[in-house]
Design a protein around this motif. Structure first.
Motif, PDB file in Angstrom:
ATOM      1  N   PRO A 151      -6.807  18.919  -3.780  1.00 17.69           N
ATOM      2  CA  PRO A 151      -6.636  19.472  -2.428  1.00 17.69           C
ATOM      3  C   PRO A 151      -5.278  19.140  -1.824  1.00 17.69           C
ATOM      4  O   PRO A 151      -4.637  18.145  -2.183  1.00 17.69           O
ATOM      5  CB  PRO A 151      -7.762  18.798  -1.638  1.00 17.69           C
ATOM      6  CG  PRO A 151      -8.765  18.405  -2.655  1.00 17.69           C
ATOM      7  CD  PRO A 151      -7.993  18.054  -3.877  1.00 17.69           C
ATOM      8  N   VAL A 152      -4.879  19.968  -0.901  1.00 22.54           N
ATOM      9  CA  VAL A 152      -3.593  19.778  -0.225  1.00 22.54           C
ATOM     10  C   VAL A 152      -3.559  18.429   0.476  1.00 22.54           C
ATOM     11  O   VAL A 152      -2.537  17.736   0.480  1.00 22.54           O
ATOM     12  CB  VAL A 152      -3.354  20.925   0.786  1.00 22.54           C
ATOM     13  CG1 VAL A 152      -2.103  20.650   1.606  1.00 22.54           C
ATOM     14  CG2 VAL A 152      -3.237  22.258   0.057  1.00 22.54           C
ATOM     15  N   GLU A 153      -4.696  18.016   1.052  1.00 24.85           N
ATOM     16  CA  GLU A 153      -4.720  16.734   1.774  1.00 24.85           C
ATOM     17  C   GLU A 153      -4.525  15.540   0.847  1.00 24.85           C
ATOM     18  O   GLU A 153      -4.191  14.442   1.289  1.00 24.85           O
ATOM     19  CB  GLU A 153      -6.022  16.578   2.559  1.00 24.85           C
ATOM     20  CG  GLU A 153      -7.285  16.716   1.750  1.00 24.85           C
ATOM     21  CD  GLU A 153      -7.831  18.138   1.758  1.00 24.85           C
ATOM     22  OE1 GLU A 153      -9.062  18.296   1.606  1.00 24.85           O
ATOM     23  OE2 GLU A 153      -7.035  19.090   1.929  1.00 24.85           O
ATOM     24  N   ALA A 154      -4.741  15.755  -0.479  1.00 23.54           N
ATOM     25  CA  ALA A 154      -4.477  14.691  -1.454  1.00 23.54           C
ATOM     26  C   ALA A 154      -3.090  14.851  -2.076  1.00 23.54           C
ATOM     27  O   ALA A 154      -2.780  14.182  -3.056  1.00 23.54           O
ATOM     28  CB  ALA A 154      -5.542  14.699  -2.549  1.00 23.54           C
ATOM     29  N   GLY A 155      -2.291  15.737  -1.490  1.00 19.27           N
ATOM     30  CA  GLY A 155      -0.946  15.955  -2.003  1.00 19.27           C
ATOM     31  C   GLY A 155      -0.866  16.992  -3.091  1.00 19.27           C
ATOM     32  O   GLY A 155       0.176  17.147  -3.741  1.00 19.27           O
TER      33      GLY A 155
ATOM     34  N   LEU B 199      -8.733   1.692  -2.090  1.00 16.90           N
ATOM     35  CA  LEU B 199      -8.276   2.047  -3.434  1.00 16.90           C
ATOM     36  C   LEU B 199      -7.490   3.359  -3.416  1.00 16.90           C
ATOM     37  O   LEU B 199      -6.500   3.511  -4.136  1.00 16.90           O
ATOM     38  CB  LEU B 199      -9.462   2.171  -4.383  1.00 16.90           C
ATOM     39  CG  LEU B 199     -10.021   0.874  -4.971  1.00 16.90           C
ATOM     40  CD1 LEU B 199     -11.268   1.173  -5.813  1.00 16.90           C
ATOM     41  CD2 LEU B 199      -8.969   0.174  -5.824  1.00 16.90           C
ATOM     42  N   LYS B 200      -7.919   4.296  -2.605  1.00 17.78           N
ATOM     43  CA  LYS B 200      -7.208   5.567  -2.526  1.00 17.78           C
ATOM     44  C   LYS B 200      -5.801   5.368  -1.971  1.00 17.78           C
ATOM     45  O   LYS B 200      -4.839   5.958  -2.469  1.00 17.78           O
ATOM     46  CB  LYS B 200      -7.986   6.557  -1.670  1.00 17.78           C
ATOM     47  CG  LYS B 200      -9.292   7.015  -2.306  1.00 17.78           C
ATOM     48  CD  LYS B 200     -10.071   7.939  -1.379  1.00 17.78           C
ATOM     49  CE  LYS B 200     -11.416   8.317  -1.987  1.00 17.78           C
ATOM     50  NZ  LYS B 200     -12.214   9.177  -1.096  1.00 17.78           N
ATOM     51  N   ASP B 201      -5.681   4.524  -0.955  1.00 18.12           N
ATOM     52  CA  ASP B 201      -4.363   4.282  -0.357  1.00 18.12           C
ATOM     53  C   ASP B 201      -3.468   3.458  -1.273  1.00 18.12           C
ATOM     54  O   ASP B 201      -2.273   3.741  -1.405  1.00 18.12           O
ATOM     55  CB  ASP B 201      -4.528   3.557   0.986  1.00 18.12           C
ATOM     56  CG  ASP B 201      -5.127   4.442   2.055  1.00 18.12           C
ATOM     57  OD1 ASP B 201      -5.102   5.674   1.893  1.00 18.12           O
ATOM     58  OD2 ASP B 201      -5.647   3.894   3.057  1.00 18.12           O
ATOM     59  N   GLU B 202      -4.033   2.418  -1.885  1.00 13.22           N
ATOM     60  CA  GLU B 202      -3.221   1.472  -2.654  1.00 13.22           C
ATOM     61  C   GLU B 202      -2.979   1.908  -4.093  1.00 13.22           C
ATOM     62  O   GLU B 202      -1.916   1.631  -4.654  1.00 13.22           O
ATOM     63  CB  GLU B 202      -3.899   0.092  -2.646  1.00 13.22           C
ATOM     64  CG  GLU B 202      -3.912  -0.578  -1.295  1.00 13.22           C
ATOM     65  CD  GLU B 202      -2.521  -0.932  -0.812  1.00 13.22           C
ATOM     66  OE1 GLU B 202      -1.678  -1.332  -1.643  1.00 13.22           O
ATOM     67  OE2 GLU B 202      -2.269  -0.815   0.396  1.00 13.22           O
ATOM     68  N   PHE B 203      -3.960   2.594  -4.707  1.00  9.29           N
ATOM     69  CA  PHE B 203      -3.852   2.934  -6.129  1.00  9.29           C
ATOM     70  C   PHE B 203      -3.645   4.447  -6.322  1.00  9.29           C
ATOM     71  O   PHE B 203      -2.650   4.871  -6.892  1.00  9.29           O
ATOM     72  CB  PHE B 203      -5.107   2.493  -6.889  1.00  9.29           C
ATOM     73  CG  PHE B 203      -5.240   1.009  -7.087  1.00  9.29           C
ATOM     74  CD1 PHE B 203      -4.655   0.094  -6.230  1.00  9.29           C
ATOM     75  CD2 PHE B 203      -5.986   0.510  -8.134  1.00  9.29           C
ATOM     76  CE1 PHE B 203      -4.781  -1.275  -6.408  1.00  9.29           C
ATOM     77  CE2 PHE B 203      -6.135  -0.860  -8.337  1.00  9.29           C
ATOM     78  CZ  PHE B 203      -5.527  -1.744  -7.470  1.00  9.29           C
ATOM     79  N   MET B 204      -4.612   5.243  -5.836  1.00  9.66           N
ATOM     80  CA  MET B 204      -4.567   6.682  -6.092  1.00  9.66           C
ATOM     81  C   MET B 204      -3.284   7.329  -5.599  1.00  9.66           C
ATOM     82  O   MET B 204      -2.655   8.115  -6.323  1.00  9.66           O
ATOM     83  CB  MET B 204      -5.770   7.359  -5.430  1.00  9.66           C
ATOM     84  CG  MET B 204      -5.844   8.863  -5.646  1.00  9.66           C
ATOM     85  SD  MET B 204      -6.928   9.691  -4.446  1.00  9.66           S
ATOM     86  CE  MET B 204      -5.867   9.717  -2.987  1.00  9.66           C
ATOM     87  N   ALA B 205      -2.883   7.011  -4.383  1.00  5.89           N
ATOM     88  CA  ALA B 205      -1.695   7.644  -3.810  1.00  5.89           C
ATOM     89  C   ALA B 205      -0.459   7.374  -4.664  1.00  5.89           C
ATOM     90  O   ALA B 205       0.368   8.263  -4.884  1.00  5.89           O
ATOM     91  CB  ALA B 205      -1.479   7.157  -2.380  1.00  5.89           C
ATOM     92  N   ARG B 206      -0.332   6.145  -5.153  1.00  2.00           N
ATOM     93  CA  ARG B 206       0.829   5.800  -5.985  1.00  2.00           C
ATOM     94  C   ARG B 206       0.770   6.507  -7.339  1.00  2.00           C
ATOM     95  O   ARG B 206       1.803   6.859  -7.909  1.00  2.00           O
ATOM     96  CB  ARG B 206       0.901   4.289  -6.172  1.00  2.00           C
ATOM     97  CG  ARG B 206       1.333   3.526  -4.916  1.00  2.00           C
ATOM     98  CD  ARG B 206       1.438   2.031  -5.187  1.00  2.00           C
ATOM     99  NE  ARG B 206       2.074   1.331  -4.078  1.00  2.00           N
ATOM    100  CZ  ARG B 206       1.434   0.821  -3.035  1.00  2.00           C
ATOM    101  NH1 ARG B 206       0.108   0.947  -2.965  1.00  2.00           N
ATOM    102  NH2 ARG B 206       2.082   0.193  -2.071  1.00  2.00           N
ATOM    103  N   MET B 207      -0.423   6.692  -7.845  1.00  2.00           N
ATOM    104  CA  MET B 207      -0.570   7.391  -9.122  1.00  2.00           C
ATOM    105  C   MET B 207      -0.203   8.865  -8.970  1.00  2.00           C
ATOM    106  O   MET B 207       0.522   9.434  -9.783  1.00  2.00           O
ATOM    107  CB  MET B 207      -1.991   7.209  -9.644  1.00  2.00           C
ATOM    108  CG  MET B 207      -2.301   5.756  -9.998  1.00  2.00           C
ATOM    109  SD  MET B 207      -4.062   5.391 -10.128  1.00  2.00           S
ATOM    110  CE  MET B 207      -4.432   6.077 -11.732  1.00  2.00           C
ATOM    111  N   TYR B 208      -0.701   9.489  -7.912  1.00  2.00           N
ATOM    112  CA  TYR B 208      -0.360  10.895  -7.689  1.00  2.00           C
ATOM    113  C   TYR B 208       1.135  11.079  -7.400  1.00  2.00           C
ATOM    114  O   TYR B 208       1.709  12.131  -7.704  1.00  2.00           O
ATOM    115  CB  TYR B 208      -1.186  11.471  -6.540  1.00  2.00           C
ATOM    116  CG  TYR B 208      -2.581  11.905  -6.940  1.00  2.00           C
ATOM    117  CD1 TYR B 208      -2.859  12.390  -8.214  1.00  2.00           C
ATOM    118  CD2 TYR B 208      -3.633  11.859  -6.022  1.00  2.00           C
ATOM    119  CE1 TYR B 208      -4.129  12.802  -8.566  1.00  2.00           C
ATOM    120  CE2 TYR B 208      -4.918  12.267  -6.364  1.00  2.00           C
ATOM    121  CZ  TYR B 208      -5.162  12.735  -7.642  1.00  2.00           C
ATOM    122  OH  TYR B 208      -6.422  13.145  -7.986  1.00  2.00           O
TER     123      TYR B 208
END
Length: 601
Positions: free
Chosen positions: A100-104, A149-158
């Motif tokens: 989704p757009v909200e997940a970048g 986890l979404k802020d610290e891990f997922m966002a950096r992975m994406y």
């Protein structure tokens, strides 16, 4: 002789044909999730991916195959090219293209992304592997992880700052996940102390990003034995602490030396040798395997695409070679003074090329169909649409993973054969592609495991509802082919073969329900083979229908459409009849290899 100067990787005309003539991918734009897209936005993404694959990735393949990652001083050092390639792959938007757009993300249909990514896999599957694994791991956190986890891990992975892996297999357990021994002990601060070992972890370490996150299956202390006791954890190589990254006690124990996929390291990892490896629970305790299946199924589709891509790049290499390599003359031409003819004029070379074409384009069509169901399973307009598509996707996934890997290996062997003595020389690329392809039948569940899954679970799902949905799809394709003017015998043969498979499936299912599980699953490998032949025959009939429709419209694509019809004729006349033999074999209960005792070998 010199190798062909360039390789298209996949046929652009065929990819467009699969997307817009066999399937109606533009119709996906009617779903709310894809309302902001159009054929124009799909083409922009496809074109940028094609250009990057051909102009940037393909020239790096040989270099990375010749210089695999090295393990020294406790770290893995990948080919230096990855420091430039990975940021460029990220910049293409590949990590979150379907999200989704909200997940970048760009919220692209998986159908479009799958066929676009096949170009990248064909160009340099190892380089793309880091992207595919990271995207799948980040998506797991997106689906099941906590907001932290979404802020610290997922966002950096994406964003491409960290990479990700899936860490399931252990040395003592192999594919038997019920025997996973890695332990997770609550640390009292919301984290868990992780101890254990994993093996064959693709992309498990590298030196082009600052961190790697391992999505790891482990057993919380006190959890029951078997798969029900498994939980899922995010275990970074370096953990965030006090605003910086510190060592997280994840050690590379060794590197696996592989025959193919050489640019992507496969590693053994040890967690918690110093007692200070910390992991974060992802999702619910005890639901680890259920959560992990999201990434596993995505990875199975990715492996299937790799199978098609690797067969395709080798096919195009063989085709160009056959068109340009003069050798010999037709058997009826006795004048040795006449010039030699390109080997593509020899009937047996055309036979080998046509079989490659049938496997590659049949496999691509199967992957496109599976991807379509994946889009509808998530974004369909009604609950019933989504449920039906989900059942079809589950049914098609083991086929879409296995057929391209197994038949792709055969296609790659034929590409070597077309090259003759040059084929097995390392100066030419087909031998490298053959090595790469072999890994696909082992990655993400061996062919034997996929056969057990297909027969033991998928065709029996929801009381046979998945199978009924598949027969409806086949019936609709037969009707489309009839209206388009396709040879009627082809549709009739497909209907007969499908009926044979349905009847066999009911018999085997009844045996399983009666407690004869060994009898039911004895020929699961043969069942996988016959269902794969049936499914690809379905896709070739769909392509024949679209080709007939294209010929009726006229235009400049006559040669393309005639080639499609010839390949469909080949597959439906030479492969589909094998279903009858394989059905008889499964029904017979032939027991030679189950009766064979270990000491008899």
């Amino acid at each position: 002789m010199t190798a062909p100067a360039s390789n298209p990787l996949l046929s652009d005309r065929d990819v467009d044909f699969q997307l817009y003539e066999v399937l109606d991918t533009e119709a996906l734009c009617q779903l709310p999730a894809f309302a902001d897209h159009s054929r124009e936005t799909f083409t922009l993404f496809l074109d940028s991916t094609r250009r990057f694959a051909r102009d940037v990735l393909l020239p790096t393949y040989r270099l990375m195959d010749n210089e695999p990652p090295s393990f020294r001083d406790g770290r893995v050092h990948v080919h230096p090219l990855m420091r430039k390639l990975y940021p460029q792959l990220v910049e293409l938007g590949l990590l979150s293209a379907t999200h989704p757009v909200e997940a970048g993300g760009q919220q692209l249909p998986i159908t479009v992304y799958s066929l676009a990514s096949a170009y990248l896999m064909a160009a340099n599957l190892s380089a793309y592997g880091f992207i595919g694994l990271t995207s799948g791991a980040a998506h797991l956190i997106q689906a099941f992880g906590s907001p932290w986890l979404k802020d610290e891990f997922m966002a950096r992975m994406y964003r491409g700052e960290w990479t990700g892996t899936m860490a399931l297999t252990e040395p003592q357990a192999g594919s038997s996940l019920a025997d996973v021994k890695t332990r997770a002990t609550p640390a009292g601060d919301g984290t868990y102390r992780i101890t254990g070992s994993k093996i064959f972890i693709s992309g498990g370490d590298q030196d082009f990003t600052e961190n790697v996150v391992h999505l790891t299956l482990a057993r919380i202390e006190g959890a029951p034995a078997g798969t029900r006791g498994l939980s899922l954890f995010a275990v970074p190589a370096r953990r965030p602490e006090g605003g910086r990254l510190v060592d997280n006690d994840v050690r590379v124990a060794g590197a696996i030396h592989k025959i193919g996929w050489k640019g992507l390291p496969s590693l053994a990892l040890n967690y918690g040798e110093g007692g200070d490896c910390r992991g974060w629970l992802v999702g619910e305790a005890g639901k680890g395997l259920a959560h992990m299946f999201q990434m596993m199924n995505e990875a199975r589709i990715m492996v299937g695409l790799n199978g098609v891509a690797t067969a395709s790049v080798a096919y195009h290499e063989a085709l160009a070679y056959a068109q340009n390599r003069p050798q010999g003359r037709p058997a009826w031409e006795k004048d040795a003074a006449r010039p030699q003819r390109p080997i593509i004029e020899h009937a047996d070379v055309r036979r080998m090329l046509l079989r490659q074409k049938a496997i590659v384009e049949g496999g691509l069509s199967l992957l496109a169909a599976a991807s379509w169901q994946a889009d509808v399973a998530v974004h369909g307009k009604t609950e019933e649409e989504r449920r039906r598509a989900g059942l079809l996707l589950d049914l098609l996934t083991p086929l879409a993973k296995t057929f391209p890997a197994e038949k792709g290996f055969e296609a790659n062997a034929l590409a070597v054969q077309v090259h003759g003595g040059y084929g097995y020389s390392s100066e030419y690329l087909p031998e490298a592609y053959l090595r790469d392809q072999k890994l696909n039948s082992i990655h993400e569940g061996t062919t034997g495991i996929q056969g057990l899954d297909l027969l033991g679970r998928k065709v029996m799902a929801a009381g046979g509802e998945a199978m009924r949905a598949f027969t409806e799809e086949v019936g609709a394709t037969v009707e489309r082919a009839r209206k388009a003017g396709v040879e009627p015998a082809w549709g009739e043969a497909l209907n007969r073969a499908q009926q044979e498979v349905v009847e066999l499936t009911m018999e085997l299912g009844a045996a399983g329900m009666a407690g004869e599980v060994e009898r039911m699953l004895r020929h699961s490998a043969d069942y996988m083979e016959l269902f794969s032949v049936l499914a690809v025959s379905w896709r070739w009939l769909a392509q024949a229908a679209a080709a007939r429709e294209g010929l009726a419209r006229g235009g400049e694509s006559r040669d393309f459409y005639e080639g499609k019809l010839a390949a469909a004729q080949y597959w439906l006349n030479t492969e589909l009849p094998r279903v009858t033999h394989l059905v008889a074999l499964c029904r017979s209960g032939e027991d030679s290899y189950t009766r064979m005792k270990p000491e008899w070998f």
